[in-house]
Design an enzyme around this catalytic site. Structure first.
Site, short mmCIF file in Angstrom:
data_model
loop_
_atom_site.label_atom_id
_atom_site.label_comp_id
_atom_site.label_asym_id
_atom_site.label_seq_id
_atom_site.Cartn_x
_atom_site.Cartn_y
_atom_site.Cartn_z
N HIS A 85 135.68 32.05 123.26
CA HIS A 85 134.87 31.58 122.14
C HIS A 85 133.37 31.76 122.38
CE1 HIS A 85 134.72 27.65 124.44
NE2 HIS A 85 133.49 27.65 123.94
N ASP A 115 141.71 31.36 125.79
CA ASP A 115 140.27 31.20 125.62
C ASP A 115 139.51 31.78 126.81
OD1 ASP A 115 137.94 30.52 124.30
OD2 ASP A 115 137.89 28.46 125.09
N SER A 189 130.57 25.84 128.45
CA SER A 189 131.77 26.65 128.29
C SER A 189 131.66 27.94 129.07
CB SER A 189 132.00 26.96 126.81
OG SER A 189 132.27 25.80 126.08
N LEU A 243 160.65 38.62 123.57
CA LEU A 243 162.09 38.60 123.29
C LEU A 243 162.40 39.35 122.00
CD1 LEU A 243 164.83 37.36 124.22
CD2 LEU A 243 164.30 35.38 122.80
N GLY A 244 161.54 39.17 121.00
CA GLY A 244 161.73 39.86 119.72
C GLY A 244 162.61 39.12 118.75
#
Length: 336
Positions: A85, A115, A189, A243-244
């Site tokens: 971010h 993030d 951050s 996995l699909g």
């Protein structure tokens, strides 16, 4: 002439004066060093590894600083980890080192679910951070957070580890965070959370900003940071197992996870899994909710063979499949 009894109080008093003076002298002489508690040396060690990250975006015909955050130097090649971010939507990135030197940075890779992002500068004499495994930390340990809180460069705050394994789910994936009471504010951050040895144990990410709530901040564990950044540097993205099949939980008391969709050509489709099946186990582990299945698939990783237990009507089946890599078009979707 004074007698012996008259001298005694005087001598004791004189001794007390000298002793008091000696204590005062030693206190004044030693106080600066006594105040030099571990955080001072920790900050001096870590500070050169922490940078300012400026997010610049086009506005009114010119680049303007739209955000400020922190970053941590990973290696001498110029790779720097920060929060996603912090760099999101940037048209240009500027990195400011602890010595004040400024460099343009390029994005190496981004991973919105965790993030995290890696950016790169071309500079000499960089000081990489030293890593420690976040598995070794314990609640109550001293931690130091270093970043650029509210744009105030290289701000140092201290606290303890409040909890080491706060679990959260984002975009269908499971993540673990470190909780700390060290002050983490906007601008922190992407900065470093380090232990008493000045080793990185986490990347500061967020805090709970709510009236009446103080001292609840979160950092991304260093083990996660190392794993994600290595993939971002190597591939430009994170390779997640796929996995699909889109599954739906019917609650903790259900027989398993209901398969509501199977993507054509996916590992699940190739293994013969169908919509309407219930996935009841993965690698022998019973699953009732998505949170039961996600860690098993994450630990298995891309390219690994897994066993999937199915309930199809009244028939119990077991199929084997090789997990694929989550396609670009599905990276913002759930783990299935």
């Amino acid at each position: 002439m004074w007698r012996r009894k008259e001298w005694t109080p005087f001598l004791f008093g004189l001794f007390g004066v000298f002793l008091g003076a000696l204590i005062v002298y030693q206190t004044l002489n030693r106080t600066p060093r006594a105040l030099n508690w571990p955080v001072v040396s920790i900050a001096k060690k870590v500070d050169p590894s922490v940078v300012i990250v400026l997010n610049k975006q086009n506005g009114q015909g010119q680049l303007q600083t739209k955000g400020i955050g922190s970053g941590v130097i990973l290696n001498r090649q110029g790779d720097i980890v920060t929060n996603y971010h912090v760099v999101a939507n940037a048209h240009a990135l500027i990195v400011v080192l602890s010595n004040g030197q400024r460099y343009h940075a390029q994005i190496v890779g981004e991973d919105p679910p965790t993030d995290l992002a890696v950016i790169r500068i071309h500079a000499n004499h960089l000081r990489p951070i030293e890593f420690a495994s976040s598995r070794t930390i314990e609640p109550g340990e001293l931690v130091v957070a270093i970043g650029n809180a509210l744009g105030l460069s290289h701000t140092v705050t201290t606290g303890i580890i409040s909890a080491k394994d706060r679990v959260m789910f984002r975009d269908g994936w499971e993540y673990h965070l470190i909780q700390t009471d060290a002050a983490i504010n906007p601008g922190n951050s992407g900065g470093a959370l380090v232990n008493a040895q000045g080793q990185l144990i986490g990347i500061n990410a967020s805090k709970i900003a709510q009236t009446g709530v103080e001292g609840i901040g979160f950092a991304i564990p260093s083990d996660t940071v190392k794993s994600i950044t290595q993939q971002l540097i190597a591939y430009g993205h994170v390779r997640r197992p796929w996995l699909g099949a889109t599954v739906q939980s019917a609650g903790s008391q259900s027989v398993g996870l209901l398969v509501v969709r199977v993507i054509p050509g996916s590992p699940a489709a190739k293994a013969g899994i169908r919509a309407g099946d219930f996935i009841v186990s993965v690698n022998g582990i019973r699953v009732h909710q998505l949170q039961d299945m996600i860690p098993v698939i994450q630990r298995a990783g891309v390219g690994t063979m897994i066993r999937v237990g199915l309930l199809r009507g009244t028939e119990n089946l077991t199929v084997s499949l090789r997990l694929g890599e989550l396609p670009v078009t599905h990276r913002a979707l759930a783990a299935g």
